[in-house]
Enzyme design. Sequence first.
Site, PDB file in Angstrom:
ATOM      1  N   HIS A 158      22.489  94.090  63.073  1.00 41.61           N
ATOM      2  CA  HIS A 158      23.447  93.072  63.503  1.00 41.61           C
ATOM      3  C   HIS A 158      24.863  93.476  63.083  1.00 41.61           C
ATOM      4  CE1 HIS A 158      21.920  91.645  59.516  1.00 41.61           C
ATOM      5  NE2 HIS A 158      23.205  91.736  59.278  1.00 41.61           N
TER       6      HIS A 158
HETATM    7  C1  T46 Z   1      24.061  91.916  56.117  1.00 38.21           C
HETATM    8  C2  T46 Z   1      22.991  92.673  55.421  1.00 38.21           C
HETATM    9  C3  T46 Z   1      23.506  93.757  54.538  1.00 38.21           C
HETATM   10  C4  T46 Z   1      20.832  82.830  54.379  1.00 38.21           C
HETATM   11  O1  T46 Z   1      20.318  81.714  54.525  1.00 38.21           O
HETATM   12  N1  T46 Z   1      21.956  82.967  53.600  1.00 38.21           N
HETATM   13  C5  T46 Z   1      22.545  84.180  53.388  1.00 38.21           C
HETATM   14  O2  T46 Z   1      23.566  84.257  52.666  1.00 38.21           O
HETATM   15  C6  T46 Z   1      21.982  85.335  54.016  1.00 38.21           C
HETATM   16  C7  T46 Z   1      22.623  86.691  53.807  1.00 38.21           C
HETATM   17  C8  T46 Z   1      20.870  85.177  54.795  1.00 38.21           C
HETATM   18  N2  T46 Z   1      20.306  83.955  54.961  1.00 38.21           N
HETATM   19  C9  T46 Z   1      19.084  83.845  55.781  1.00 38.21           C
HETATM   20  C10 T46 Z   1      19.247  84.185  57.247  1.00 38.21           C
HETATM   21  C11 T46 Z   1      17.847  84.666  57.613  1.00 38.21           C
HETATM   22  O3  T46 Z   1      17.032  83.576  57.946  1.00 38.21           O
HETATM   23  O4  T46 Z   1      18.121  84.756  55.246  1.00 38.21           O
HETATM   24  C12 T46 Z   1      17.315  85.274  56.296  1.00 38.21           C
HETATM   25  C13 T46 Z   1      17.308  86.780  56.287  1.00 38.21           C
HETATM   26  O5  T46 Z   1      18.609  87.250  56.695  1.00 38.21           O
HETATM   27  P1  T46 Z   1      18.810  88.584  57.564  1.00 38.21           P
HETATM   28  O6  T46 Z   1      17.648  88.778  58.441  1.00 38.21           O
HETATM   29  O7  T46 Z   1      20.154  88.494  58.205  1.00 38.21           O
HETATM   30  O8  T46 Z   1      18.802  89.698  56.412  1.00 38.21           O
HETATM   31  P2  T46 Z   1      19.262  91.225  56.521  1.00 38.21           P
HETATM   32  O9  T46 Z   1      18.808  91.884  55.272  1.00 38.21           O
HETATM   33  O10 T46 Z   1      18.847  91.830  57.805  1.00 38.21           O
HETATM   34  O11 T46 Z   1      20.873  91.148  56.550  1.00 38.21           O
HETATM   35  C14 T46 Z   1      21.562  90.723  55.398  1.00 38.21           C
HETATM   36  C15 T46 Z   1      22.736  89.803  55.806  1.00 38.21           C
HETATM   37  O12 T46 Z   1      22.247  88.699  56.601  1.00 38.21           O
HETATM   38  C16 T46 Z   1      23.779  90.532  56.594  1.00 38.21           C
HETATM   39  O13 T46 Z   1      24.958  89.764  56.650  1.00 38.21           O
HETATM   40  O14 T46 Z   1      25.096  92.465  56.417  1.00 38.21           O
HETATM   41  O15 T46 Z   1      22.078  91.843  54.686  1.00 38.21           O
END
Ligand code: T46
Length: 141
Positions: A52
């Site tokens: 993303h």
């Molecule tokens: C990024 C990379 C490096 C929250 O509720 N609060 C938060 O602060 C974050 C970061 C995530 N979430 C929730 C959203 C999703 O339901 O946690 C779940 C997993 O998030 P995501 O699939 O986006 O995780 P990554 O590891 O793919 O990405 C994360 C960050 O979202 C993103 O901003 O740059 O780490």
Amino acid sequence: MSSELLQIIDLPKISDHRGSLTFIEGSNHIPFNIKRVYYLYGVPSGELRGGHAHFKLQQAVIAISGSFEFILENAKGQKERVSLDSPNKALMISNMTWREMANFSAGAVCLVLASEFYDERDYIRSYEDFKTQAALLKGNN
Ligand code: T46
């Protein structure tokens, strides 16, 4: 290689016979106000994260423990793959940067300092949409 994408900040490191200490003083070391801190851990071997970009969010990423890779692409189409394994180095990730994370070592901890509170509306989670937004940005410049 694009130095534009590869912005790494050296954080202070104080070492003696007891080990090492690194500290981060908000805007003294990171070029934005830190509104949120989160960390990724327990990532199974071979698992991918990311996939993303963000409209507005800026982030600094630190390998607090272990190692992992970030694969980055900016709105200009420049690409970079970087391995992080030093707790005293912070990789800056600007807004409008597509990122994928891979090759987490066992026990890796990825600390992220973020310029904004969490807001799902700031995410671009489709690569196609990212390329469309990038083309729009190019058109505006
Ligand atoms: C990024 C990379 C490096 C929250 O509720 N609060 C938060 O602060 C974050 C970061 C995530 N979430 C929730 C959203 C999703 O339901 O946690 C779940 C997993 O998030 P995501 O699939 O986006 O995780 P990554 O590891 O793919 O990405 C994360 C960050 O979202 C993103 O901003 O740059 O780490």
